[in-house]
Scaffold this motif. Sequence first.
Motif, short mmCIF file in Angstrom:
data_model
loop_
_atom_site.label_atom_id
_atom_site.label_comp_id
_atom_site.label_asym_id
_atom_site.label_seq_id
_atom_site.Cartn_x
_atom_site.Cartn_y
_atom_site.Cartn_z
N ALA A 18 0.64 -1.16 -0.04
CA ALA A 18 -0.07 -0.10 -0.09
C ALA A 18 0.89 1.32 -0.01
O ALA A 18 0.49 2.31 -0.80
CB ALA A 18 -0.84 0.08 1.24
N ALA A 19 1.99 1.39 0.84
CA ALA A 19 2.79 2.58 0.71
C ALA A 19 3.53 2.54 -0.37
O ALA A 19 3.62 3.94 -1.17
CB ALA A 19 3.91 2.10 1.87
N LEU A 20 3.89 1.51 -1.14
CA LEU A 20 4.61 1.65 -2.44
C LEU A 20 3.55 2.10 -3.39
O LEU A 20 3.92 3.18 -4.32
CB LEU A 20 4.96 0.51 -3.02
N ALA A 21 2.47 1.67 -3.32
CA ALA A 21 1.37 2.21 -4.37
C ALA A 21 1.20 3.65 -3.99
O ALA A 21 0.86 4.29 -5.14
CB ALA A 21 0.09 1.33 -4.13
N LEU A 22 0.84 4.12 -2.90
CA LEU A 22 0.69 5.52 -2.45
C LEU A 22 1.81 6.39 -2.96
O LEU A 22 1.82 7.54 -3.59
CB LEU A 22 0.46 5.64 -1.04
N ALA A 23 3.03 5.98 -2.68
CA ALA A 23 4.25 6.85 -3.27
C ALA A 23 4.01 6.66 -4.84
O ALA A 23 4.68 7.85 -5.38
CB ALA A 23 5.54 6.16 -2.87
N ALA A 24 4.02 5.83 -5.27
CA ALA A 24 3.92 5.61 -6.82
C ALA A 24 2.61 6.80 -7.37
O ALA A 24 3.04 7.38 -8.27
CB ALA A 24 3.55 4.54 -7.34
N GLY A 25 1.56 6.53 -6.65
CA GLY A 25 0.60 7.53 -7.21
C GLY A 25 0.88 9.13 -6.82
O GLY A 25 0.55 9.91 -7.85
N ALA A 26 1.81 9.22 -5.84
CA ALA A 26 2.02 10.83 -5.37
C ALA A 26 3.11 11.05 -6.64
O ALA A 26 3.08 12.27 -7.22
CB ALA A 26 2.58 10.92 -4.19
N ALA A 27 3.98 10.14 -6.96
CA ALA A 27 5.10 10.51 -7.92
C ALA A 27 4.31 10.74 -9.51
O ALA A 27 4.99 11.61 -9.96
CB ALA A 27 6.05 9.42 -8.11
N THR A 28 3.23 10.24 -9.64
CA THR A 28 2.63 10.38 -10.87
C THR A 28 1.49 11.41 -10.99
O THR A 28 0.82 11.61 -12.05
CB THR A 28 2.21 9.00 -11.50
N ALA A 29 1.21 11.79 -9.80
CA ALA A 29 0.01 12.86 -9.69
C ALA A 29 0.22 14.00 -10.74
O ALA A 29 1.57 14.30 -10.80
CB ALA A 29 -0.10 13.43 -8.35
N ALA A 30 -0.74 14.45 -11.35
CA ALA A 30 -0.62 15.54 -12.16
C ALA A 30 -0.42 17.00 -11.43
O ALA A 30 -0.97 17.16 -10.40
CB ALA A 30 -1.70 15.71 -13.30
N PRO A 31 0.55 17.94 -11.85
CA PRO A 31 0.59 19.08 -11.35
C PRO A 31 -0.44 19.87 -11.34
O PRO A 31 -1.27 19.66 -12.15
CB PRO A 31 1.94 19.72 -12.18
N THR A 32 -0.58 20.81 -10.40
CA THR A 32 -1.77 21.72 -10.00
C THR A 32 -1.60 22.75 -11.43
O THR A 32 -0.90 23.33 -11.64
CB THR A 32 -1.78 22.62 -8.87
N PRO A 33 -2.72 22.66 -12.38
CA PRO A 33 -2.86 23.51 -13.46
C PRO A 33 -2.83 24.86 -12.94
O PRO A 33 -3.36 25.26 -11.89
CB PRO A 33 -4.16 23.04 -14.17
N PRO A 34 -2.18 25.74 -13.93
CA PRO A 34 -2.41 27.30 -13.57
C PRO A 34 -3.59 27.78 -13.70
O PRO A 34 -4.64 27.12 -14.08
CB PRO A 34 -1.17 27.74 -14.80
N PRO A 35 -3.93 28.91 -13.07
CA PRO A 35 -5.54 29.51 -12.90
C PRO A 35 -5.56 29.99 -14.44
O PRO A 35 -4.82 30.08 -15.07
CB PRO A 35 -5.31 30.78 -11.97
N PRO A 36 -6.89 30.15 -14.58
CA PRO A 36 -7.32 30.78 -16.05
C PRO A 36 -6.84 32.21 -16.29
O PRO A 36 -6.69 32.86 -15.41
CB PRO A 36 -8.85 30.56 -15.89
N PRO A 37 -6.41 32.41 -17.57
CA PRO A 37 -5.96 33.87 -18.08
C PRO A 37 -6.87 34.92 -17.53
O PRO A 37 -8.36 34.76 -17.49
CB PRO A 37 -5.76 33.81 -19.48
N GLY A 38 -6.60 35.80 -16.97
CA GLY A 38 -7.33 36.92 -16.50
C GLY A 38 -7.73 36.92 -15.03
O GLY A 38 -8.29 37.94 -14.44
N SER A 39 -7.26 35.72 -14.34
CA SER A 39 -7.84 35.54 -12.96
C SER A 39 -6.83 36.05 -11.99
O SER A 39 -7.20 35.90 -10.62
CB SER A 39 -7.94 33.97 -12.51
N ALA A 40 -5.68 36.43 -12.41
CA ALA A 40 -4.81 37.00 -11.48
C ALA A 40 -5.21 38.37 -10.78
O ALA A 40 -6.22 39.30 -11.23
CB ALA A 40 -3.47 37.53 -12.07
N HIS A 41 -4.87 38.53 -9.41
CA HIS A 41 -5.40 39.73 -8.74
C HIS A 41 -4.20 40.27 -7.73
O HIS A 41 -3.42 39.33 -7.34
CB HIS A 41 -6.63 39.30 -7.97
#
Length: 270
Positions: A18-41
């Motif tokens: 289970a620990a190996l599976a969790l580590a593998a999942g964390a390693a392959t998790a997609a990075p957080t996408p950037p916010p949509p254009p125009g949403s900066a404040h």
Amino acid sequence: MHVLRARSAATALTAATAALALAAGAATAAPTPPPPPGSAHMGMGVVEHDGQGGLPPGAPRAVQTEGVDVSSHQGNVNWAALWSSGVKWAYVKATEGTSYKNPYFAQQYNGSYNVGMIRGAYHFALPDNSSGATQANWFASNGGGWSRDGRTLPGALDIEWNPYGAQCYGKSPAQMVAWIRDFLNTYKARTGRDAVIYTATSWWKTCTGNYAGFASTSPLWVARYNTTVGELPAGWGTYTMWQYTSTGPIVGDHNRFNGALDRVRALANG
């Protein structure tokens, strides 16, 4: 005893798997996408990069005047409630880069004015998008203008962490200083006023090399969410405005102008 050992070994193997599976999942998790254009404040990177402390004392030693800044995130703002709570000035996001315009700009910019506030507009800079001059012209033509009516503050350049990529927009400190100078010079040529610079000290030190050359002309609006304003960028001996929280009442971003209301009006008049 052999049965217990077998069960213990099986349990350990299951846990390890289970620990190996969790580590593998964390390693392959997609990075957080950037916010949509125009949403900066304003200030969207402050907590992530600088952290957040307590609020400043409710009764500052020197007279200060409460203000807010808003963008499309706030939608239609209850300006009457803010006015009644003691807010006397506001900045409204007008533009970002060279294509975005705040769809709530009219309600926010005119609404703050109509309840009696002194108000101004700000531009969220994207130095990797186009030149400083191009963005200053876009800003000045789409809400960032200025008039000497006693109620309109000079435009503000919001220059801070890049929410869409590398924090310094892929520019060296010298290139960033040149970009800011290009924006400021063009904005003054268009409006007759020196733009306010909104930034955070840590970003300024990293991305401009703590350049001190704009302090003699541009008022400083510093972002720091803590009990004191802390260290200022090089060159500025004091701040004009301080964004001290993103969790204030009615709208999140609250600020203090370093002076009484007559000093806010003096900045508006130029």
